[in-house]
Structures are given as C-alpha cells and as structure tokens.
Design an enzyme around this catalytic site. Structure first.
Site, short mmCIF file in Angstrom:
data_model
loop_
_atom_site.label_atom_id
_atom_site.label_comp_id
_atom_site.label_asym_id
_atom_site.label_seq_id
_atom_site.Cartn_x
_atom_site.Cartn_y
_atom_site.Cartn_z
N GLU A 52 16.51 47.75 0.97
CA GLU A 52 16.55 49.00 1.74
C GLU A 52 16.04 48.72 3.14
O GLU A 52 14.90 48.33 3.34
CB GLU A 52 15.66 50.05 1.04
CG GLU A 52 15.35 51.29 1.85
CD GLU A 52 16.51 52.28 1.94
OE1 GLU A 52 17.59 52.00 1.41
OE2 GLU A 52 16.31 53.33 2.57
N GLN B 290 2.00 45.27 -6.32
CA GLN B 290 2.91 44.12 -6.25
C GLN B 290 2.14 42.81 -6.30
O GLN B 290 1.34 42.52 -5.40
CB GLN B 290 3.68 44.19 -4.93
CG GLN B 290 4.61 43.02 -4.68
CD GLN B 290 5.14 43.01 -3.25
OE1 GLN B 290 4.40 43.34 -2.32
NE2 GLN B 290 6.39 42.64 -3.08
N GLY B 291 2.35 42.01 -7.33
CA GLY B 291 1.64 40.74 -7.45
C GLY B 291 2.51 39.58 -6.99
O GLY B 291 3.10 38.87 -7.80
N TYR B 292 2.57 39.37 -5.72
CA TYR B 292 3.38 38.28 -5.15
C TYR B 292 2.47 37.18 -4.59
O TYR B 292 2.40 36.09 -5.11
CB TYR B 292 4.29 38.80 -4.03
CG TYR B 292 5.60 39.39 -4.48
CD1 TYR B 292 5.77 39.95 -5.74
CD2 TYR B 292 6.70 39.41 -3.61
CE1 TYR B 292 6.98 40.51 -6.12
CE2 TYR B 292 7.91 39.97 -3.99
CZ TYR B 292 8.04 40.51 -5.24
OH TYR B 292 9.24 41.06 -5.60
N SER B 293 1.79 37.49 -3.47
CA SER B 293 1.05 36.47 -2.73
C SER B 293 -0.08 35.83 -3.54
O SER B 293 -0.71 36.48 -4.37
CB SER B 293 0.43 37.08 -1.48
OG SER B 293 1.41 37.42 -0.55
N SER C 15 5.86 36.83 7.71
CA SER C 15 5.43 37.03 9.10
C SER C 15 6.63 37.05 10.02
O SER C 15 7.70 36.54 9.67
CB SER C 15 4.48 35.91 9.52
OG SER C 15 5.22 34.72 9.72
N ASN C 16 6.46 37.64 11.18
CA ASN C 16 7.58 37.71 12.12
C ASN C 16 8.09 36.32 12.50
O ASN C 16 9.28 36.14 12.76
CB ASN C 16 7.19 38.52 13.36
CG ASN C 16 7.17 40.02 13.05
OD1 ASN C 16 7.31 40.42 11.89
ND2 ASN C 16 6.99 40.83 14.07
N GLU C 17 7.20 35.35 12.49
CA GLU C 17 7.63 33.97 12.79
C GLU C 17 8.57 33.45 11.70
O GLU C 17 9.60 32.83 12.00
CB GLU C 17 6.41 33.05 12.93
CG GLU C 17 5.61 33.25 14.21
CD GLU C 17 4.75 34.50 14.22
OE1 GLU C 17 4.45 35.03 13.12
OE2 GLU C 17 4.40 34.99 15.31
#
Lengths: 370, 386, 370, 386
Positions: free
Chosen positions: D244, D126-129, D371-373
């Site tokens: 999902e 996956q090329g996202y970040s 991130s969870n934040e």
C-alpha cells in the site's frame, strides 16, 4: 482524480516530439544561436500547419480550442529539443493576451496571429518595476507614451508590441508599432533574442489602447499564470532531457575502469534527480490544469507554487547533470550546458523563486484538497 | 592565540592597498567591477607589472625571485589584490611548474625557465587531463618514446586552460607502458611552437574560450626537457597537489564577489526586497567567515613551518561550493536583470547583467583538479581511515 | 596570526577533560536528568577547587584572570561530556553580568560567586520579548516589580535572580530573591532545570537595583556575546563527540557483511561532518577570542556569525550522527540522542539562527580581514 | 486528466468531515492540537470507534470488513482524519498482518484473526528487526525449530513498536539455516502472552516508550500459526513492502502539522518576524504540494487498477524528509519556546513547547522500514538499472 493525458493531448505531444526530432537538432539550435531572429520560414509554416498557432485559443476566437495542458505538452517538447523557435513569445503570449481582453478589436488581431500574419510580442517588464507587471513604470501623458521596456522576448521579429503603461494611475494595455520605438536587440541567457525598447513620446491613438483598468489587470493576471505554467513545461522538457542524458552517460562513461554509475554516490545523485523529476512532473500536470482556472486564487496558488518549486528543483537537476558529466558538461560542444542555461533562464522569467515564495505566503489559505 | 594581524602586517596591508589603488590598471578595474573576463592582453599586462615589482612568484624562495613573504603576507596580498579588482594570476607557471622546477629540476632547467616565470614573460599551460583520463588521471595515454636526442610525443590532452595563450606546456606523458600505471609517467616541458602540436579551442558555457584540446603528432621534445627522471611524473604531480593550500579556498575572490553583490543590491531598483536580499548575503558572508578562519589556520601553520593540519583538507571543497553559492545568489538576486547575455546596454546593473557568465563558468570549479566527489573519497581513506 | 592555544589554556582544557572523564559519565548524567537540581556537592566543590569559579573574572574582581577562550575550553569539555552541572548558568553568566556592571555592590556579590557562596541565575528572557534582551516586558512601577521571566536557567538551585525590567522606558538590572517570586521549575530540552518566574508586585528596594540605562545595556550586551560564544563551545564539544562516536560506529557496525563505513555514501556523509567540524573549530576559536572585545561591532559580528553558523552546521552534524547510527541513535539508551538534544537546545538559546542571520545583515560593514 | 475531486467525492469528503467533527473524542483533539502523543488508551478508543463504524481496515476487500472505498476515498478519509486532529491508526494489524492473512492465510487463520483486527480489538506488533539485522533484514537469526505440534522459538527482536501494547506479534523467524538466507525465513504469528516472551522497553529520544526489545526463550508457538509454507517469510515480507503506497508519504499528517504550525505562528508573540516565518512555511507548503500531487498520481493509478508507477518510488523518501523539515521548522520558529521539555505551564504556545518531542521522534522516520539510503540503493538498481 485522473492523471491520464487525454488522447488528443498525447497525440499533440507525440506529434510535436516527432516533428522536432525530424526537423530540429542541436546543430540547428547552434546555428540559430548566431542568428538575429529565430524564425525559419519553413519550420514556422510547418508549426502553423501542425495547428500549434490556433491551439491555445478558443474556437470562438478562431482557435482550435486546445487546453493549457495541450500547449504545455508542445512547450515541454520544445524545451526537450532545446528549440528556440519563438512559439510562446510571438504566438501564445500575445495571442492569449488578446484573447483574454476579448474585445472585437483584439479578437481581430488574434485572428492574424492564428493565421501567422502577425508579428507580435509582449513588452510587459522593465527593470524598475521588476516582476510587478501590473505596476509598470511607463506612463501615458495625454497622447504621449514615454518610458522603457526591457527583457522583451520578441524573437528578433516582432513588428508590434503589446505593452503596458499607467495613465493617471490606471493600467493600460496598448499595441505599439516597433517602428515608433528605439529598439536594441540582443541575446538572452537561453539563446533567444530579446530587446530593450525605448518609448520616447510615442504618439498613441485611441485605437492603440486595447484595454484599461480592471479589464487590463484581469487579462494580464490570467496571461501571467498561463506563461508561468509554460515556463514550467519548458523547464520540465529540459530537466527530463538532462536526466536521461546523465543516466545514459553514467552507464557508459568509465573512470577507474568501471562505469561511473557503479559508484554509490553517483547512484544516489541520480536517484535524487529521478525522484525530483517525478515531483516536477506532478507539479507540471497540476499547474497545466489549474493555471487557466477562472478562479484567480486557485490559479495563482498553482502557478506560484509550481514556479517556485521548479526554480529550485529543476535548477538543482541541471547543476547535478553538469557535475556528473564533469568537464565535458561545461562546454558549448555538448547540449548539457545549453539545457543548463535554458533552465536558469526560465527560473528567472515571470517571477523568480524568492518572488514566488513571498507571493505564495501572501495568498489566501484553502483547506487541503480543495 | 592571536587572531589579529600584527602592527607590521597591518602596515603591510595598508602599503599593498595603497599600491593596488595606484597601480591596478583602470581597464582591469573596469572589467572586474562589472564581472567581465580579463583577456590575454590585460592578464599579461597585470602579471608583468607584478613581475617587475617582484610580486608575482609569491611562494618562491627569495633566491629564485620570490618576495620572501610570510604566508600571512601572501594572504594579505591576495586579499588586497582581489578587493582592488585585480584578477588572480595564472597558476600554471608561478604556482605549478615553477615549484616543480626549483624542487626537481636541474640547474640548467632552473636557469632556463624560472626567470621567464618570475617576470610574467613566459606563459605556461598544464597538460594533464585526457579524454579518457579525467578524475582517473593515472590512466593517461599520451606517450613519449625516447629517440636519440629527443622524445617523440603522440597523443591528446584536453581541458587545457590557456593552451592558446601559452608559450610552454608542462605535461604528463607515458614513457613506459610495461609497468604499473603510476610508475610509467614522466614530466615533460614542451614548447608550444614545436611542429606537430595542434591547439583546438573548447568554448565554455560562459561563452568564453578558456579551454583547449591539444593534439600531439610526432612532436619532438629535447631530452633535456624531462624533469627529474623518467617515471617520476606521478610523484611530481602529487607533490603539486599538496603544495600550496593557503589560497586554494578562494577566500579573497569570494570576498570581492560578495562586495560586488552587495553593491549591486544596494543600487538595485526598488522592486528588490532588500532586507531579504541582505539576509541571503549575510548567510554567505557567515559561511565565508568560517572558511576564512579555517584558511587562516592553514596560513598560520605554514608560517610556523608546520605541515598542513586536518583543517586544510576541506578548503577546496568548501571554497568551491561557496563560490558556486555566491554566484548563484548573484544570478537569482538579479532576477530578470540576469537574463541578458550580450546586451550592449546596461539594464539596471552591469553586475547582474553579467552574473550568469560567472555562474556558468564556476560550475567547473567543483570538477577540475579532482572533483569534489573524488576529494571526498580520498579524505575518507586518508583522514578517516575508512 | 596564531592559532595555538596558550599553554595555560591547554592545561585548563586537559584538566577539565581528565576531571570529567574521572568524575562524570553518561550514567551520572542520566541520574542527573531525574534530579530537581544539578548540583552535586562534591563535584561542585571540586570544580571550585579546579579554579573554574574564578576563571572567567579579572584579578581585580577577585578572579583568576582567565580569558573567554579559557572558559570556552572548559565549556567545550562540559559539552563533550554531556555534563549538566550548571557552571555557565549559575557561575559564569551571573558573575560576568556583575563584573560588567562593575560597581562596588556588584563586585561584592561577585566575590560570593567566586567563593561558591552565591546561588545566582540570570533571568533575562520572557516569551513576549523573545531574544530582545534590552527590551524586556517586565515593568518597575514605583517600587513594585511586575511581570514574568521564562526560560530561566537556574539549575534548580538559584536563590537570587539577576533580572531586567523597564522603568519609564529605562532599562534596569535588578537582583531579586527567588523567595519573593512565584517559581515553576521544569526540565529543559538539554536536560537542565529551568524556570518560569512570576513577579507579582514584588517590592524593590534601592539596593536591589544594580544598574540602569546605558550601563545596564552595555553590561547585558557584553554578557550576551560572551554567552553566545559559550553556546558555541558547548555545541562544539557535543558535535565533536558525535563525530567521533559516529566514525567509530561506522568502522564496527556491520550490515550486509561489511562495516557500514565501507559504503561510499556513508564515507561522504562522514567527510562532510569532518569538514564541517573543522570549520566549527575555526569559528569557535574566532568567537572565543573576539566575543570579549571592547569594540561592540567586532564583538557582535563575531558572536552573531558564530551562533548562526553553529545553529546550522552543528545541528546538521547531530542529525547525520543519528541517521548513520540508525535505530539505536534515537533511543535514550545511547548518548547520541542526548547530544542531539543538547545541540538543538543550544541552537535556540541567546538567539536562534534566523535571529542572528537578520542581525548580522543589519550590522555595519568592515573591510575583509579587519 | 481531472485533478478535481468529483461531486460524489466532495460530498464524501464533507460527510467524513462532519463525522470527524462530531466523533473525534475531545481528549484526542486536545492532544493533537498541542502535539502530545496519544497513549494506548486513547489510541484504542479511537481505533475501536472506527472499527465499529467499519472504517478501520480501509484497504481490505469488503468480504473481510473493508468499507469498499476507492483509493481516492481512502485518501480523502485520511486527510480529514488528520485535519480533525485524529492520530493515524496502528499499521501492524490493519495494514500489515491483515493483508498477509487474507492473501496467504488459511481459511481457519482468516476466521480466527481478521475479525479482531477489523474491529480494533486485537493489537498487533511486528517482529522483524534484530540487533544485527537492521537494514540487512535477511540476516535475521531468531530461530523457530519444528517440534511435534509446535515451533520452539528462541532469539531476540528489537525496535518492536508497541510490543508492550500488543496481543499478538507477526514475526519473521529462521526455520532453516542450511539454505540461502532469504529462503530459510518463515512468517509466524505469536501470542504475546505465551510463556518465555519478555518485553523490555526502549525509550526514544522524545522521552516516550514506543519501542521494545522482545526476547524469546523456548517459546512454544502452535504449528497452525505458520502463515503460508515454511520458507515463505521473505516473499510475504516483500509483498508487504510494495503493498500500500497511497498513504506512505504522510501527506495528510504533514498538512495537519503545517496547519498547526501556521496557527502557532499566527498566535506567536510579536518578536517573531511573521513575514519571514510565513515564507519559510510557504516553502514547506510548496514541497508538500509537489508531494501531494505525486501521491495523487499513485492514488489515481490504484483506482484504475494499474500497478504503481515510477512516481510512487520516491514517496517515502520525500515524505519522510518533509516530515523532518516541517518538525524542524516548528522547533526553530518556536525559538526559546521550544526549549521546554516537561513544563507544566504553557509558555507562549503549547505547540511550540512540545515541538521538539515530534522533531526528536521523527529522526527515526528516515531510518525505519529501510533507511532512505537503502531505498536509494534499491531504486538505483531496480529503476535506473545502475
């Protein structure tokens, strides 16, 4: 799996919510706090008319065959409304104990409960024995019952106590008239009336012994998981109310010229409360279904886990609700602090967190998903 | 580096301990042992006793009636006071308005008010918060309009601790609404018996009456009750916030609470898993130790005449969090014994029977005096440069 | 009380910091990770020249009379620099054990340590005995020593092990040549080299027994508190470095067009780290002074509390440092993750948190302030 | 309300358990029992085995090769998979690009790529970040310029899991920098063997190579590798985020980890306080139970064709926090046994010896995928209206 409430359960919950909205309020609650008992005759008979008295009991016992889930939804609404009417303490708890014993004598007593004629309460705890309900410190010597019970949630009205004692090491369940005992009534943390009861050589006739040995143990153990589930239901009602009120407050209360809900830290606090509340809801559904299972291990795993979880997360939600409200949250004027006390109270009845964690660790293992 | 009390300090400690042993009134000890609140009468009795001994205004310069102790001695005194079961003294006179008066007040004001504070005879309360100015104190609205020989005060204060006991209030009021919020605030002294003041109780969730609303309707306050100049109120309020930090962490009282908790656990009925309980208490004791040594650093710096170091910035946050944790542990270790609210009998242990009172009361300690969230905002800006 | 570091201690700390800044780096650390031992001859002799080898020992033992506080400041700097040079493991630990025993024979060995001629390490733990150093599982039967030691931090260089065994229930400290044992060296979590050592009927001569009974117990118990204090010092160095780097990162790293340090949640995370770091500093000063007290109770209260506290708060700082750094924090490229491992490592040596909490609960009470 | 599996589901569970028992390769079981990572070879072996059985693309419609299971069956399968010690399958093909292709792709794209995914033969990444687009994904800079018959791609991706294993990458690229950030992003499929692609390893703090930097220098990507239209990339990425959620909480693997932990504690040497250890594990099990029943609600809703309810919003946050807690408990209960990094021998317990690998690795799980934040920010806005 399927998590939709049965139509009938939804109806029961909606009716309870509507009834309490129309007939109960924070003002009534505060008056009730000052009273010596919690029974308002008109509300009490209305609750009976709503079918709540028969709800927890099988048709064969003269009840309306409601599930624990049905009862839990009523108790959730009582919690959400801060209602002090002693439905669980003087109807559900003694009634279920009588039903679980299931003798002709106890079923006859149960029909008085369902009819609203009986004034019963369960006197199961004393501070020596702590949460060890099956090992009470009270003793029956011959025909004489001696010992004490504490934390007896009698709503200030019970005239007969269902209580426990050991006779030569065997566990007994007895029905004892309050008049035969020395009783000190006082207020509990949640605002309800509870009592210390001293049994000083009370004479016991054979008819007062309702169950003994294994039968008594089984009935009490089933009662406890049932009541633990209802503790969770009541806490859920309170925690949900706290969350809703805190969310609304964060949108209207302004500091530094903006609503406090616009601060990221308050947002994260509220999201944490929201997520925990979702998990509490899952645990409530879980325990309300499983805590009346015939299988003792399944039942105890469910109620012990739920009670331990609630005593952590519901307590945390209540603490954060106060913190976000600030000063006004710690006053008697606002309902927030009263819900807070209710949650603390329920976290300590029928086993506190440490007790349940330890108990869970001792229970048998099962394969996940079973 | 020396982390021991000196021989002199140890002797001082012993002498204080002996004095406390002999002088803390029995009715106070009884309250404290079970966790009951001391009411106005006992509180006053205690403060006057200290006042007579010259041990009330501990931080004050000797010329105004302070005992001339070092910060370490004050710390030791506070510790022994708490361990003897005596309550903290009310901060409003001694720790707050007193230092304001001898720092900013006129000679006349000093002469008039300081003796009553140092002796424990005058009770003060603090008129800061308002219904819409909680954490955002600078937005306060109570106004004082200057008339010939007096200010005319109108408005409302809230969360006023001990206003129903107090003889005097020191008060932030708005004297100018045309300037920047902070600039228009002044610091007034108000006699609580002045006509137009109405004090209404606010009951707290511990069931007690600590707090009040105070309403001002055309209250006439003499001009000479202004401290400093008009518009200096914010400066004075800030001065107070950073004034005394050597006991802000509540270390002494946390020690006392933990010792009460240990006693209750030791005496608890057999059902309690005592090894587990002691481990929970050990965690609290260790946190207290970290707080205490951080506090010692501030005390030592004070004695060396240094400014407060970065260590002092977290004292209130950590101290209040710990007080809450200790009180929660007390409630939870008590189990059902903590369920009693107004039981005339003891069920198992008085300490546990009254544990929720303090637990409920202490929910406020992370809120008042600038909530811990506000404190963290300030620290992020001031200390971390964020 | 007085918390100012003595001038001499400040000098030692500053020198250490400057020395490591000039002579050590993350790059050197990463090379060292790949090496089979951690001794670089030139750095090793420089450290000796800086006086570190004699620092922990009394003048009467041939040392430079440094306090534990002095040594802790060096170790703090080693932690802050991520330095793997086995100063504590092969100089301080064996040296202090020899000094605490204090016999002619051990003091003679100590002088070799101070001169840099000895290659010693302490083999005190095995996984059967866990943290119970005074109850090793190794046995001396007659002249034959059999058993194993694990987690022996020998830096990959030790030729002699100071180790422990029971002989008829009596505790012994022995010096055993590594050549007489079967040794498996491997890498530990912090990147250092440690070893499993198998003693298979190793023949023990009288001269190899350094101490026995009470003397052995006392020396080991003093050594442990000393080393626990140094664990804290190393963790403090790492936690401080993590905090500094994270604060800087939060000011420079941009997301959504602004520095991440402008988000309130990140600000509160950092304030929490800062406040905890202050408390860790207090605990370090406390333990560095008290952990070499003659009074066993005072010593153990100090080191047990400090170690328990560090294993909670320093670990939490390390976790938050990674969380704030995001993805880059979990890579080998950046030092953040290496500090994180170091902190975890030190939280497990010489007693983990659960061990110390339990131990603290068992220690005797003292009046606060004493 | 029915919180039990049906008779059919129980039979299904038993059949899956039997199959796992018979078919999970021994070398995989061995890795899993001690907490070792499965490398590329074992991972592929396992995925192809599932592919052959038709059990790889579990969520896919039957027409594309899905098994046609209910969400409950998928949940059961995942649970039995984990409890049998088999690794989760790589999400990039099956859970990510596959659904994108059968939802947004052309018939030709479906025919070309889906069979390789469903059989486990093509590996995707996956090329996202990007280095300066972490949590703020929309600010990505890798650009694809349209030339006659191809896109010319230049830029850099980072944190690309398994790029060094992958045959193909699905990639967010900027095709238009003149419009609002989100509008200029497109979704491209890139063959990893195309000239101009350089993959550089990033080692993680568990000592393993999971992640990569991927550099694109004038990489030519055929126009037919664009999915949907230009500018649709952000829409597709958002579709995937909410796609999902029935296994996002990691319940199955947390069950497996807890059972490994219990085994290790049961077998640990006598010095460990086992009652204390079991209580710590009990707390984790109870948290897992709350998560599991919350997860069940999402699974049940999915089977009823309902949208995800509010309960699903916390699954990733709670799930990742719990995974971290379980791994930390494993490290701490191991004590010194957790100190070994590359010890060729077992010291006490292999599980504990390798515990820090997973603990280190899992620090990333509260960071990646938003991130969870960030998740909490989004929830505050979307769900709470703040």
């Amino acid at each position: 799996m399927e998590f939709n409430l049965p139509e009938n359960t939804t109806l029961i919950a909606d009716t309870a919510r509507r009834y309490l909205k129309d007939n109960y309020s924070f003002e009534i609650y505060r008056q009730q706090l000052e009273q010596q008992n919690h029974v308002d005759a008109s509300r009490w008979s209305a609750m009976q008319e709503l079918g709540w008295f028969g709800l927890p009991f099988a048709e064969s016992s003269g009840g309306f065959d409601g599930t624990l889930l049905d009862v839990a939804m009523v108790v959730r609404e009582l919690g959400a409304a801060l209602c002090l009417d002693p439905y669980v303490d003087t109807v559900v708890a003694p009634g279920k104990l009588l039903e679980y014993i299931g003798s002709d004598a106890t079923l006859a007593m149960l029909s008085d409960v369902i009819d609203g004629r009986a004034r019963l309460a369960c006197a199961l705890y004393d501070y020596h024995a702590g949460y060890q309900v099956l090992r009470p410190s009270m003793k029956l010597n011959g025909k004489r019952l001696s010992g004490q019970k504490n934390f007896v949630p009698d709503g200030g009205v019970a005239d007969t106590l269902l209580t426990t004692a050991l006779a030569d090491g065997e566990l007994l369940v007895l029905a004892v008239p309050v008049a035969a005992c020395e009783t000190t009534r006082y207020r509990a943390l949640d605002g309800g009336r509870i009592a210390n009861v001293l049994f000083d050589e009370v004479e016991i006739t054979d008819g007062m012994i309702l169950a003994r040995g294994k039968q008594a143990e089984r009935a009490l153990s089933m009662l406890l998981t049932y009541l633990q589930a209802l503790d969770c239901a009541r806490m859920y009602g309170a925690a949900g109310a706290l969350y809703q009120r805190t969310l609304e407050y964060s949108k209207t209360r302004k500091q530094f010229g903006v609503a406090i809900g616009s601060f990221q830290i308050i947002q994260h606090y509220l999201v944490d409360m929201f997520i925990d509340l979702q998990q509490l809801e899952s645990m409530l559904l879980m325990v309300a279904v499983k805590a009346e299972s015939e299988d003792a291990c399944r039942r105890e795993r469910a109620s012990t886990a739920a009670k331990a979880y609630y005593s952590d997360k519901a307590v945390r939600i209540a603490q954060q609700a106060i913190q976000i409200h600030g000063g006004v949250g710690v006053t008697e004027e606002l309902d927030i602090g009263h819900y807070f006390r209710l949650v603390t109270h329920c976290s300590l009845t029928h086993g506190d967190r440490a007790y349940h964690i330890k108990r869970f660790a001792e229970l048998d293992e099962v394969h996940p998903g079973e | 580096m020396n982390l021991e009390f000196t021989q002199e300090e140890l002797e001082f400690q012993q002498s204080i301990r002996d004095w406390m042993q002999a002088n803390v009134p029995d009715d106070i000890k009884r309250c404290s042992a079970v966790g009951e609140m001391t009411g106005k009468e006992l509180q006053q009795k205690w403060e006057r006793l200290l006042g007579e001994r010259g041990w009330l205004a501990l931080t004050w310069p000797k010329q105004y009636g302070g005992p001339g102790w070092t910060a370490t001695q004050r710390y030791i005194f506070d510790l022994e006071r708490a361990m003897a079961g005596a309550p903290p003294t009310s901060p409003f006179g001694v720790a707050m308005v007193g230092p304001v008066l001898y720092t900013f007040g006129s000679q006349e004001q000093k002469d008039r008010w300081l003796p009553g504070i140092v002796s424990g005879r005058t009770l003060w309360c603090q008129g800061y918060s308002e219904p819409n100015a909680g954490s955002d104190l600078a937005s306060l609205k109570t106004r004082a309009e200057r008339r010939d020989d007096h200010y005319l005060v109108n408005g409302q204060k809230i969360w006023t601790t001990q206003a129903h006991w107090a003889d005097m209030m020191f008060c932030l009021v708005r004297t100018d609404s045309t300037v920047k919020q902070q600039k228009g605030i002044s610091f007034l002294l108000i006699d609580m018996k002045t006509p137009g003041i109405e004090v209404r109780p606010i009951y707290s969730i511990d069931g007690h009456h600590h707090l009040n609303e105070v309403y001002f309707t055309d209250v006439r306050v003499p001009l000479e009750n202004l401290v400093g100049q008009e518009g200096m109120g914010w400066t004075i309020a800030k001065f107070l916030l950073t004034h005394e930090r050597t006991t802000i962490a509540g270390v002494a009282d946390s020690h006392h609470e933990i010792s009460r908790l240990k006693k209750a656990v030791a005496e608890a009925p057999g059902f309690l898993d005592k090894s587990q309980a002691r481990q929970r208490i050990a965690e609290l004791e260790i946190e207290l130790m970290a707080l205490e040594y951080t506090n010692f650093r501030t005390v030592a710096a004070t004695d060396e005449g240094k400014p407060f170091g970065p260590e002092s910035s977290g004292l209130k946050i950590k101290g209040t969090e710990l007080q809450q944790k200790v009180s929660q542990a007390m409630v939870e270790l008590g189990g059902m014994m903590s369920l009693t609210w107004d039981n005339p009998e003891t069920v198992g242990s008085d300490i546990f029977n009254r544990a929720t009172r303090r637990y409920n009361f202490l929910r406020a300690c992370t809120i008042y005096g600038g909530s811990n969230e506000i404190q963290k905002n300030v620290l992020a800006k001031m200390l971390l440069g964020l």
